[in-house]
Enzyme design. Structure first.
Site, PDB file in Angstrom:
ATOM      1  N   ASP A  32      -5.969  -4.995  -4.012  1.00  0.00           N
ATOM      2  CA  ASP A  32      -5.782  -5.716  -2.836  1.00  0.00           C
ATOM      3  C   ASP A  32      -5.729  -7.168  -2.797  1.00  0.00           C
ATOM      4  O   ASP A  32      -6.023  -7.701  -3.986  1.00  0.00           O
ATOM      5  CB  ASP A  32      -7.284  -5.402  -2.210  1.00  0.00           C
ATOM      6  CG  ASP A  32      -7.308  -5.766  -0.396  1.00  0.00           C
ATOM      7  OD1 ASP A  32      -7.521  -4.927   0.170  1.00  0.00           O
ATOM      8  OD2 ASP A  32      -7.251  -7.017  -0.304  1.00  0.00           O
ATOM      9  N   ASN A  88     -10.894   2.359   6.999  1.00  0.00           N
ATOM     10  CA  ASN A  88     -11.466   1.773   8.366  1.00  0.00           C
ATOM     11  C   ASN A  88     -10.305   2.624   9.317  1.00  0.00           C
ATOM     12  O   ASN A  88      -9.030   2.499   9.123  1.00  0.00           O
ATOM     13  CB  ASN A  88     -11.141   0.145   8.209  1.00  0.00           C
ATOM     14  CG  ASN A  88     -12.129  -0.411   7.267  1.00  0.00           C
ATOM     15  OD1 ASN A  88     -13.394   0.279   7.240  1.00  0.00           O
ATOM     16  ND2 ASN A  88     -11.752  -1.468   6.658  1.00  0.00           N
ATOM     17  N   GLY A  94     -12.542  -1.871  12.093  1.00  0.00           N
ATOM     18  CA  GLY A  94     -11.999  -3.011  11.339  1.00  0.00           C
ATOM     19  C   GLY A  94     -10.678  -2.984  10.586  1.00  0.00           C
ATOM     20  O   GLY A  94     -10.494  -3.635   9.749  1.00  0.00           O
ATOM     21  N   GLN A  95      -9.880  -1.832  10.989  1.00  0.00           N
ATOM     22  CA  GLN A  95      -8.742  -1.760  10.371  1.00  0.00           C
ATOM     23  C   GLN A  95      -7.549  -2.735  10.705  1.00  0.00           C
ATOM     24  O   GLN A  95      -7.308  -3.285  12.231  1.00  0.00           O
ATOM     25  CB  GLN A  95      -8.166  -0.367  10.987  1.00  0.00           C
ATOM     26  CG  GLN A  95      -6.702  -0.212  10.164  1.00  0.00           C
ATOM     27  CD  GLN A  95      -6.483   1.371  10.395  1.00  0.00           C
ATOM     28  OE1 GLN A  95      -6.682   1.957  11.551  1.00  0.00           O
ATOM     29  NE2 GLN A  95      -5.261   1.805   9.907  1.00  0.00           N
ATOM     30  N   SER A  96      -7.079  -3.472   9.954  1.00  0.00           N
ATOM     31  CA  SER A  96      -6.109  -4.530  10.065  1.00  0.00           C
ATOM     32  C   SER A  96      -4.669  -4.374   9.894  1.00  0.00           C
ATOM     33  O   SER A  96      -3.805  -4.868  10.403  1.00  0.00           O
ATOM     34  CB  SER A  96      -6.240  -5.759   9.322  1.00  0.00           C
ATOM     35  OG  SER A  96      -6.319  -5.471   8.030  1.00  0.00           O
ATOM     36  N   HIS A 101      -5.010   3.659   4.718  1.00  0.00           N
ATOM     37  CA  HIS A 101      -5.391   3.362   3.436  1.00  0.00           C
ATOM     38  C   HIS A 101      -6.851   3.482   3.001  1.00  0.00           C
ATOM     39  O   HIS A 101      -7.641   3.409   4.001  1.00  0.00           O
ATOM     40  CB  HIS A 101      -4.933   1.897   3.087  1.00  0.00           C
ATOM     41  CG  HIS A 101      -5.462   1.000   4.265  1.00  0.00           C
ATOM     42  ND1 HIS A 101      -4.878   0.857   5.504  1.00  0.00           N
ATOM     43  CD2 HIS A 101      -6.460   0.180   4.373  1.00  0.00           C
ATOM     44  CE1 HIS A 101      -5.592  -0.054   6.160  1.00  0.00           C
ATOM     45  NE2 HIS A 101      -6.594  -0.386   5.431  1.00  0.00           N
ATOM     46  N   HIS A 103     -10.016   2.066   0.750  1.00  0.00           N
ATOM     47  CA  HIS A 103     -10.193   1.114  -0.280  1.00  0.00           C
ATOM     48  C   HIS A 103     -11.103   1.589  -1.489  1.00  0.00           C
ATOM     49  O   HIS A 103     -11.998   2.331  -1.105  1.00  0.00           O
ATOM     50  CB  HIS A 103     -11.272   0.013   0.419  1.00  0.00           C
ATOM     51  CG  HIS A 103     -10.459  -0.455   1.647  1.00  0.00           C
ATOM     52  ND1 HIS A 103     -10.214  -1.983   1.556  1.00  0.00           N
ATOM     53  CD2 HIS A 103     -10.230  -0.008   3.024  1.00  0.00           C
ATOM     54  CE1 HIS A 103      -9.632  -2.541   2.851  1.00  0.00           C
ATOM     55  NE2 HIS A 103      -9.725  -1.318   3.528  1.00  0.00           N
TER      56      HIS A 103
HETATM   57  P1  5GP Z   1      -8.153  -2.989   6.615  1.00  0.00           P
HETATM   58  O1  5GP Z   1      -8.731  -4.130   7.204  1.00  0.00           O
HETATM   59  O2  5GP Z   1      -6.994  -2.525   7.508  1.00  0.00           O
HETATM   60  O3  5GP Z   1      -9.093  -1.737   6.302  1.00  0.00           O
HETATM   61  O4  5GP Z   1      -7.516  -3.343   4.952  1.00  0.00           O
HETATM   62  C1  5GP Z   1      -6.302  -3.875   4.833  1.00  0.00           C
HETATM   63  C2  5GP Z   1      -6.580  -4.525   3.502  1.00  0.00           C
HETATM   64  O5  5GP Z   1      -5.025  -4.816   3.203  1.00  0.00           O
HETATM   65  C3  5GP Z   1      -7.352  -5.899   3.199  1.00  0.00           C
HETATM   66  O6  5GP Z   1      -8.415  -5.666   2.454  1.00  0.00           O
HETATM   67  C4  5GP Z   1      -6.276  -6.783   3.017  1.00  0.00           C
HETATM   68  O7  5GP Z   1      -6.647  -7.797   1.819  1.00  0.00           O
HETATM   69  C5  5GP Z   1      -5.094  -6.055   2.089  1.00  0.00           C
HETATM   70  N1  5GP Z   1      -3.894  -6.616   2.460  1.00  0.00           N
HETATM   71  C6  5GP Z   1      -3.277  -7.224   3.526  1.00  0.00           C
HETATM   72  N2  5GP Z   1      -2.121  -7.480   3.295  1.00  0.00           N
HETATM   73  C7  5GP Z   1      -1.790  -7.479   1.789  1.00  0.00           C
HETATM   74  C8  5GP Z   1      -0.502  -7.680   1.136  1.00  0.00           C
HETATM   75  O8  5GP Z   1       0.281  -8.029   1.308  1.00  0.00           O
HETATM   76  N3  5GP Z   1      -0.689  -7.149  -0.116  1.00  0.00           N
HETATM   77  C9  5GP Z   1      -1.920  -6.645  -0.554  1.00  0.00           C
HETATM   78  N4  5GP Z   1      -2.007  -6.082  -2.034  1.00  0.00           N
HETATM   79  N5  5GP Z   1      -3.052  -6.205   0.167  1.00  0.00           N
HETATM   80  C10 5GP Z   1      -2.919  -6.513   1.314  1.00  0.00           C
END
Ligand code: 5GP
Length: 115
Positions: A32, A88, A94-96, A101, A103
């Site tokens: 990450d 998420n 909290g999914q962005s 994916h 973690h």
């Molecule tokens: P979410 O919030 O959707 O569960 O997790 C998305 C994750 O993707 C976050 O922890 C964020 O730091 C990671 N992330 C976002 N953009 C990038 C990227 O360009 N490269 C990598 N390696 N991780 C990313």
């Protein structure tokens, strides 16, 4: 209009770099970019699917496969004291990034409940 590629699809396609941990023909694990623990790795399927909210019975085989792959990644990372696996889903979850994916968080004592 074709939807824009997610950042994870761009990593799969090799358009942006990532620190790859392990991969096979179906799954990819990479560090990450904003780690929340000393080890913070993301595991994704290489095919496009938004989240666990979009799976059904036909997905059972590869979902089992990604669970075993996550175990392999954790072993590869040496997380012998344990670790946490989180996915998420949607805005309340909290999914962005809208590409499924998981973690893997490890190498520190994690708290419960999460925020
Ligand atoms: P979410 O919030 O959707 O569960 O997790 C998305 C994750 O993707 C976050 O922890 C964020 O730091 C990671 N992330 C976002 N953009 C990038 C990227 O360009 N490269 C990598 N390696 N991780 C990313």
């Amino acid at each position: 209009m074709t939807p824009a590629k997610t950042i994870f699809k761009r990593i799969i396609d090799g358009e942006i770099p990532a620190k790859i941990v392990l991969e096979n023909e179906r799954f990819l694990a990479f560090h990450d970019v904003s780690p929340q623990a000393p080890v913070h790795v993301l595991v994704i399927p290489k095919h496009e699917i938004v989240s666990l909210a979009d799976v059904g019975p036909a997905d059972a085989a590869w979902l089992g496969g990604i669970m075993v792959f996550i175990r392999d990644v954790a072993e590869h990372l040496g997380l012998s004291k344990g670790y946490r696996v989180v996915t998420n889903i949607g805005s309340d979850g909290g999914q962005s990034v809208p590409h499924l994916h998981f973690h893997i968080l490890g190498q520190r004592q994690l708290q419960w409940p999460p925020g």
